[in-house]
Every structure is written in structure tokens, then in C-alpha cells.
Design an enzyme around this catalytic site. Sequence first.
Site, PDB file in Angstrom:
ATOM      1  CD  GLU A   1      -7.543  -9.367   4.511  1.00  0.00           C
ATOM      2  OE1 GLU A   1      -8.573 -10.028   4.773  1.00  0.00           O
ATOM      3  OE2 GLU A   1      -7.191  -8.347   5.161  1.00  0.00           O
TER       4      GLU A   1
ATOM      5  CE  LYS B   1     -14.727  -6.133   0.849  1.00  0.00           C
ATOM      6  NZ  LYS B   1     -13.608  -5.455   1.450  1.00  0.00           N
TER       7      LYS B   1
ATOM      8  CG  HIS C   1      -9.705  -8.259   9.834  1.00  0.00           C
ATOM      9  ND1 HIS C   1      -9.755  -9.483   9.204  1.00  0.00           N
ATOM     10  CD2 HIS C   1      -9.335  -7.369   8.868  1.00  0.00           C
ATOM     11  CE1 HIS C   1      -9.429  -9.330   7.926  1.00  0.00           C
ATOM     12  NE2 HIS C   1      -9.171  -8.064   7.701  1.00  0.00           N
TER      13      HIS C   1
ATOM     14  NE  ARG D   1     -18.031  -4.325   4.164  1.00  0.00           N
ATOM     15  CZ  ARG D   1     -17.753  -3.393   3.278  1.00  0.00           C
ATOM     16  NH1 ARG D   1     -18.730  -2.727   2.714  1.00  0.00           N
ATOM     17  NH2 ARG D   1     -16.499  -3.117   2.949  1.00  0.00           N
TER      18      ARG D   1
ATOM     19  CG  ASN E   1     -14.320  -6.842   9.882  1.00  0.00           C
ATOM     20  OD1 ASN E   1     -13.548  -6.359   9.063  1.00  0.00           O
ATOM     21  ND2 ASN E   1     -15.479  -6.302  10.189  1.00  0.00           N
TER      22      ASN E   1
ATOM     23  CE  LYS F   1     -16.072  -2.441   6.639  1.00  0.00           C
ATOM     24  NZ  LYS F   1     -15.603  -3.487   7.570  1.00  0.00           N
TER      25      LYS F   1
ATOM     26  CD  GLU G   1     -18.534  -4.490   9.479  1.00  0.00           C
ATOM     27  OE1 GLU G   1     -17.795  -4.247   8.527  1.00  0.00           O
ATOM     28  OE2 GLU G   1     -18.131  -4.696  10.636  1.00  0.00           O
TER      29      GLU G   1
ATOM     30  CG  HIS H   1      -7.684  -4.405  13.114  1.00  0.00           C
ATOM     31  ND1 HIS H   1      -8.989  -4.048  12.892  1.00  0.00           N
ATOM     32  CD2 HIS H   1      -7.113  -4.516  11.887  1.00  0.00           C
ATOM     33  CE1 HIS H   1      -9.192  -3.937  11.582  1.00  0.00           C
ATOM     34  NE2 HIS H   1      -8.081  -4.226  10.962  1.00  0.00           N
TER      35      HIS H   1
ATOM     36  NE  ARG I   1     -20.717  20.584   2.791  1.00  0.00           N
ATOM     37  CZ  ARG I   1     -20.648  21.865   2.453  1.00  0.00           C
ATOM     38  NH1 ARG I   1     -20.768  22.216   1.198  1.00  0.00           N
ATOM     39  NH2 ARG I   1     -20.495  22.780   3.366  1.00  0.00           N
TER      40      ARG I   1
ATOM     41  CG  HIS J   1      -4.234  -5.527   7.192  1.00  0.00           C
ATOM     42  ND1 HIS J   1      -4.918  -5.216   8.338  1.00  0.00           N
ATOM     43  CD2 HIS J   1      -5.151  -6.110   6.367  1.00  0.00           C
ATOM     44  CE1 HIS J   1      -6.185  -5.579   8.221  1.00  0.00           C
ATOM     45  NE2 HIS J   1      -6.348  -6.121   7.030  1.00  0.00           N
TER      46      HIS J   1
HETATM   47  P1  NAD Z   1       0.222  -1.301   1.251  1.00  0.00           P
HETATM   48  O1  NAD Z   1      -0.758  -0.412   0.629  1.00  0.00           O
HETATM   49  O2  NAD Z   1       1.072  -0.759   2.332  1.00  0.00           O
HETATM   50  O3  NAD Z   1       1.125  -1.940   0.112  1.00  0.00           O
HETATM   51  C1  NAD Z   1       2.146  -2.821   0.471  1.00  0.00           C
HETATM   52  C2  NAD Z   1       3.512  -2.402  -0.079  1.00  0.00           C
HETATM   53  O4  NAD Z   1       3.598  -2.774  -1.450  1.00  0.00           O
HETATM   54  C3  NAD Z   1       3.776  -0.919  -0.026  1.00  0.00           C
HETATM   55  O5  NAD Z   1       5.129  -0.704   0.258  1.00  0.00           O
HETATM   56  C4  NAD Z   1       3.473  -0.480  -1.458  1.00  0.00           C
HETATM   57  O6  NAD Z   1       4.096   0.708  -1.814  1.00  0.00           O
HETATM   58  C5  NAD Z   1       3.987  -1.642  -2.232  1.00  0.00           C
HETATM   59  N1  NAD Z   1       3.403  -1.863  -3.538  1.00  0.00           N
HETATM   60  C6  NAD Z   1       2.129  -1.673  -3.912  1.00  0.00           C
HETATM   61  N2  NAD Z   1       1.935  -2.158  -5.142  1.00  0.00           N
HETATM   62  C7  NAD Z   1       3.121  -2.624  -5.578  1.00  0.00           C
HETATM   63  C8  NAD Z   1       3.545  -3.254  -6.763  1.00  0.00           C
HETATM   64  N3  NAD Z   1       2.696  -3.551  -7.731  1.00  0.00           N
HETATM   65  N4  NAD Z   1       4.853  -3.582  -6.876  1.00  0.00           N
HETATM   66  C9  NAD Z   1       5.710  -3.346  -5.854  1.00  0.00           C
HETATM   67  N5  NAD Z   1       5.364  -2.784  -4.700  1.00  0.00           N
HETATM   68  C10 NAD Z   1       4.072  -2.425  -4.560  1.00  0.00           C
HETATM   69  O7  NAD Z   1      -0.501  -2.599   1.900  1.00  0.00           O
HETATM   70  P2  NAD Z   1      -1.710  -3.519   1.421  1.00  0.00           P
HETATM   71  O8  NAD Z   1      -1.421  -4.841   1.977  1.00  0.00           O
HETATM   72  O9  NAD Z   1      -2.005  -3.373  -0.004  1.00  0.00           O
HETATM   73  O10 NAD Z   1      -2.957  -2.883   2.194  1.00  0.00           O
HETATM   74  C11 NAD Z   1      -3.017  -2.894   3.595  1.00  0.00           C
HETATM   75  C12 NAD Z   1      -3.983  -1.824   4.028  1.00  0.00           C
HETATM   76  O11 NAD Z   1      -5.281  -2.122   3.531  1.00  0.00           O
HETATM   77  C13 NAD Z   1      -4.116  -1.697   5.527  1.00  0.00           C
HETATM   78  O12 NAD Z   1      -4.057  -0.346   5.883  1.00  0.00           O
HETATM   79  C14 NAD Z   1      -5.490  -2.262   5.813  1.00  0.00           C
HETATM   80  O13 NAD Z   1      -6.087  -1.699   6.943  1.00  0.00           O
HETATM   81  C15 NAD Z   1      -6.226  -1.925   4.555  1.00  0.00           C
HETATM   82  N6  NAD Z   1      -7.396  -2.774   4.276  1.00  0.00           N
HETATM   83  C16 NAD Z   1      -8.553  -2.151   3.975  1.00  0.00           C
HETATM   84  C17 NAD Z   1      -9.661  -2.906   3.656  1.00  0.00           C
HETATM   85  C18 NAD Z   1     -10.927  -2.220   3.228  1.00  0.00           C
HETATM   86  O14 NAD Z   1     -11.961  -2.875   3.116  1.00  0.00           O
HETATM   87  N7  NAD Z   1     -10.899  -0.943   2.977  1.00  0.00           N
HETATM   88  C19 NAD Z   1      -9.578  -4.302   3.634  1.00  0.00           C
HETATM   89  C20 NAD Z   1      -8.371  -4.906   3.950  1.00  0.00           C
HETATM   90  C21 NAD Z   1      -7.268  -4.125   4.256  1.00  0.00           C
HETATM   91  N1  GLY Z   2     -12.308  -5.924   4.887  1.00  0.00           N
HETATM   92  C1  GLY Z   2     -13.536  -5.848   5.625  1.00  0.00           C
HETATM   93  C2  GLY Z   2     -14.666  -5.302   4.844  1.00  0.00           C
HETATM   94  O1  GLY Z   2     -14.519  -4.861   3.731  1.00  0.00           O
HETATM   95  O2  GLY Z   2     -15.747  -5.277   5.341  1.00  0.00           O
END
Ligand code: NAD
Ligand code: GLY
Length: 362
Positions: A182, A224, A245, A238, A242, A140, A234, A249, A118, A262
Site C-alpha cells: 500500500e 491519503k 484493488h 478517491r 483502489n 472506510k 469516493e 480483491h 446509531r 490483502h
Molecule cells: P490484519 O488486521 O489481519 O493484521 C495482520 C496480522 O497482524 C493479524 O494476524 C494481526 O493480528 C497481526 N498483528 C497486528 N498488529 C500486530 C503487531 N503489532 N505485532 C504482531 N502482530 C500484529 O491485516 P492488515 O493488513 O492490517 O489489514 C488488512 C485489512 O484492511 C483488510 O481487511 C483490508 O480490506 C482492510 N483495508 C481497509 C482499508 C480502508 O480504507 N478501510 C484500506 C486498506 C485495507
Molecule cells: N483504501 C481505499 C480508500 O481508503 O479509499
Amino acid sequence: MKTLTVDLADRSYPIFIGQSLIDQTELFAPYIKGKQVMIVTNTTVAPLYLEQVKSALTDYAVDEVILPDGEEYKNLDTLNLIFDALLEKRHNRTTTLIALGGGVIGDMTGFAASCYQRGVDFIQVPTTLLSQVDSSVGGKTAVNHRMGKNMIGAFYQPKCVIADISVLNTLPQRELSAGIAEVVKYGLICNYEFYQWLEKNMEALASYDSAVLAMAVELSCLDKAAVVAEDEREGGIRAILNFGHTFGHAIETNQGYGVWLHGEAVAAGMVMAADMSWRLGNITQTEVHGLQSLLKRAQLPCIPPSEMTNQNFIDLMQIDKKVLDGKLRLVLLSSIGEAVVTSDFSTDTLHQTLAAGERLGL
Ligand code: NAD
Ligand code: GLY
């Protein structure tokens, strides 16, 4: 090192930004209340950085779970591997999860922390540019469903964020570029000065200049943090985070998770949202072209996949989380540096933007 704060009353937390931070015990220790720690990482990041993080945690009983790497694994099955590890190693409610990786690891670890027994504490150690400027901040957390991105998740804030700029040196160029999408987003939606700074510094940013990267992470996190502090869950403002997005998406889901990164999908999506903002008379076509060339300088795609039809977009956009009472809402620009969330557009205008995909190329 710079320290920013995400101001959320009793859930406020710091973001540490600087060089060589991930092995510094004093950054972690104040945010770990028990003796148990579970580091969640993946097969790519573990060989690079796991030992450094562990070296900062010698006072704790540290376990690790190493997940397969990729957006295609951001799902409930992989989430279960985290729960399996926590239960097998008898982690209790005072455990702390550490997300060591990009946004995929951060989103999954945060969601696991929100529901394990939890709710337990977690720390974000983002290792991609995208996760340092966006996903690690704001709470998020989610996994994907085959019918839509991030459809199963929770709002759940970390105890702190440790954004170590030096780990970005090992990031592949394509991933760095995805993060830049981003970064550009913040300039477009709420910070015209930042957008102008990016126009001056894009080549340095895209070629791993550490000072420029640090500045980009700091300015992005400031924007942010301000938006999240105003509207954590949101209810309103907030949603501007997006920008691009809803289109993006749709591209990610249509192409299959992990095919378009992404950030790449967001880049093309931002151009589509800018195109629509131009059609509604909010910005000039020259500004849309300016955005396209800025993204191209970061080696990002500016047009959606040619095979995606209007109907593909419409079908996928209908399950966007911003759809309200069956009505699609989009984040559009009222000017460069200011965004608005609106459903005040005609279906014709949306269709014109969707059909313009090919012609958006410079
Ligand atoms: P990812 O987590 O897939 O990382 C990208 C690649 O880089 C992966 O292969 C990873 O293993 C590799 N990697 C990570 N750090 C590294 C490093 N220092 N050196 C070498 N390789 C490395 O992708 P991302 O772009 O970091 O994140 C995308 C995700 O984030 C999506 O799922 C998206 O929906 C999510 N997202 C969430 C929010 C939120 O607010 N929570 C906001 C934007 C995106
Ligand atoms: N990346 C969208 C949010 O954090 O709200």
C-alpha cells in the site's frame, strides 16, 4: 512525534505518528467524551499491547472485546460479538470504541461504531504497517460478504489516529511486506518523488528501519489525507486509492479470505494494472518491470495465482464497487506517479492482461 490532519470540516481529526505512543494518556483523553471505553482487539494483539493501552486509560471505565484473529473473521457474525459486548456491559451513546489492531480490527470497529446506537465515537490505534498507512485513515469501514470484499459497511471517520511506529517491531515479515504494497501504491498513483524515495530505501523499509518506517507512514498518510479531504465519499478522485484493488480483491475472494494477505493481493493487482497501463500506451514495459522488481525487493508476490482463469477474474471483478451501470471501471496509471479512473479500454486489452499473469514474472 508528527501530527498530520485529515481536513474534513467539523469531522477533521489528527493522525499522531511517532514512537511509544500507545500508553500516552494525553493522546487519547481529548477524544474521549464520556466515561466508558470499549477496546476492540484480537487474540494476537491483546497479549502484546492491550495492557499498555489500558494504562493510558485509568480515568475511564474500560471494557475489552477480544476477537478471533484473521480476515476470515471479518464478517457480520464477528461484528455481532462487538455489539454483544457493548450491550452486556451497558455501554451508552457516549461510549468510545478503540480499535487496537490491524485493518481487520480497524474496519470492523469503525463499522460497529457507525451503527451502535446509531453512531458512537471511535479511535484508531493501528498496529500493522498496512493499517497505519491506509486503513485507519479516511473512514472506510466494512465487513466482508462471501460474495465480495468489504461489501457491507459505512463511511465513518475516527476521532483520531494514533500510529505508534514501535509496535511494528513485533509484526511478522510477511505482514510488514503486505503493508509495503500500500505504501508503493501512493508513489505510483500520486507521488513520483515518493516512488523514487522507495526505490532508494526499500531494503531499509523491509527490514524494519524505524526512521524509514516513520517516514513511509508520514508520507503515505499525507497523500491519503489529501485525497480523502478532497473526496471523502469516493464520488471521484478517491477511487485512485483502489489502484490494484479490483484485481487484488478478486484474488482474495477467489483464494478464500486470509489465504493471500490483502497487501499481497494488492501487490499482484498493481502489477496487473500497470501491465494494462502499458498495453494502453501510458507507461513503458521497463516501468512495469521496475515495479515488479521493487515489489520483489519487499518480498511481495508479483503475479496472480496460476490457477485463476480469466473467467474467475471477470466474474469477481463484475461485483467491484467501481462498476457503474454494469460497466467495469479500473484505476490505471497515466504515468508513474499519476493515476486515472477509466472504463476506456477494450475487453481484449483486459483479457490480454489477465492472460499475461504467468508471463509477468521476471
Ligand atoms: P490484519 O488486521 O489481519 O493484521 C495482520 C496480522 O497482524 C493479524 O494476524 C494481526 O493480528 C497481526 N498483528 C497486528 N498488529 C500486530 C503487531 N503489532 N505485532 C504482531 N502482530 C500484529 O491485516 P492488515 O493488513 O492490517 O489489514 C488488512 C485489512 O484492511 C483488510 O481487511 C483490508 O480490506 C482492510 N483495508 C481497509 C482499508 C480502508 O480504507 N478501510 C484500506 C486498506 C485495507
Ligand atoms: N483504501 C481505499 C480508500 O481508503 O479509499
